[in-house]
Design a protein around this motif. Structure first.
Motif, mmCIF file in Angstrom:
data_model
loop_
_atom_site.group_PDB
_atom_site.id
_atom_site.type_symbol
_atom_site.label_atom_id
_atom_site.label_comp_id
_atom_site.label_asym_id
_atom_site.label_seq_id
_atom_site.Cartn_x
_atom_site.Cartn_y
_atom_site.Cartn_z
ATOM 1 N N GLN A 38 44.127 34.579 29.602
ATOM 2 C CA GLN A 38 45.062 35.195 30.529
ATOM 3 C C GLN A 38 46.154 35.893 29.752
ATOM 4 O OE1 GLN A 38 46.691 32.571 33.537
ATOM 5 N NE2 GLN A 38 47.195 34.295 34.844
ATOM 6 N N ALA A 39 46.175 37.200 29.886
ATOM 7 C CA ALA A 39 47.209 38.005 29.237
ATOM 8 C C ALA A 39 48.440 38.060 30.134
ATOM 9 C CB ALA A 39 46.674 39.409 28.977
ATOM 10 N N PRO A 40 49.602 38.342 29.571
ATOM 11 C CA PRO A 40 50.827 38.420 30.375
ATOM 12 C C PRO A 40 50.687 39.407 31.514
ATOM 13 C CG PRO A 40 51.359 38.430 28.041
ATOM 14 C CD PRO A 40 49.871 38.541 28.134
ATOM 15 N N GLY A 41 50.985 38.953 32.720
ATOM 16 C CA GLY A 41 50.951 39.818 33.882
ATOM 17 C C GLY A 41 49.571 40.117 34.426
ATOM 18 N N LYS A 42 48.563 39.466 33.863
ATOM 19 C CA LYS A 42 47.194 39.719 34.305
ATOM 20 C C LYS A 42 46.537 38.435 34.808
ATOM 21 C CE LYS A 42 46.310 43.716 31.348
ATOM 22 N NZ LYS A 42 45.353 44.349 30.393
#
Length: 124
Positions: A38-42
């Motif tokens: 999980q990437a930031p904001g995704k």
């Protein structure tokens, strides 16, 4: 069942990193294991999975050819070897146990137990 992921850190683009996930509980080899990130904001996304024996593995197109999943059932541990890392690989990586011996599902709901995540940061 508890899953403990480790091995994250800061790496330069083009570099490599190996994540580990140690599992408690019995019958480790009876279940598929997967990795998500999980990437930031995704939203959380599927990275790959491997069967209970480790004989077959499946990967998201975004990591195919760069990432490899393997497992050591004697140690109740699954690994994610990451190579040719890109800044877009920056994310928290989670290991997870499938509900059955085999799954290549990209859906989180198909996995039963989750580790706490380990952060991978790839600098450009």
């Amino acid at each position: 069942v508890q899953l403990q992921a480790s091995g994250g850190g800061l790496v330069q683009a083009g570099g490599s990193l190996r994540l580990s996930c140690a599992a408690s509980g019995r019958a480790f080899s009876s279940y598929a294991m997967g990795w998500f990130r999980q990437a930031p904001g995704k939203e959380r996304e599927f990275v790959g999975s491997t069967t209970g024996s480790g004989g077959r593995s499946y990967y998201a197109d975004s990591v195919k050819g760069r990432f490899t999943i393997d497992r050591d059932n004697a140690k109740n541990t699954v690994y994610l070897q990451m190579s040719s890392l890109k800044p877009e690989d920056t994310a928290v990586y989670y290991c997870t146990r499938g509900r059955t011996y085999w799954t290549n599902s990209p859906l989180s709901a198909e996995y039963e137990y989750w580790g706490q995540g380990t952060l991978v940061t790839v600098s450009s």
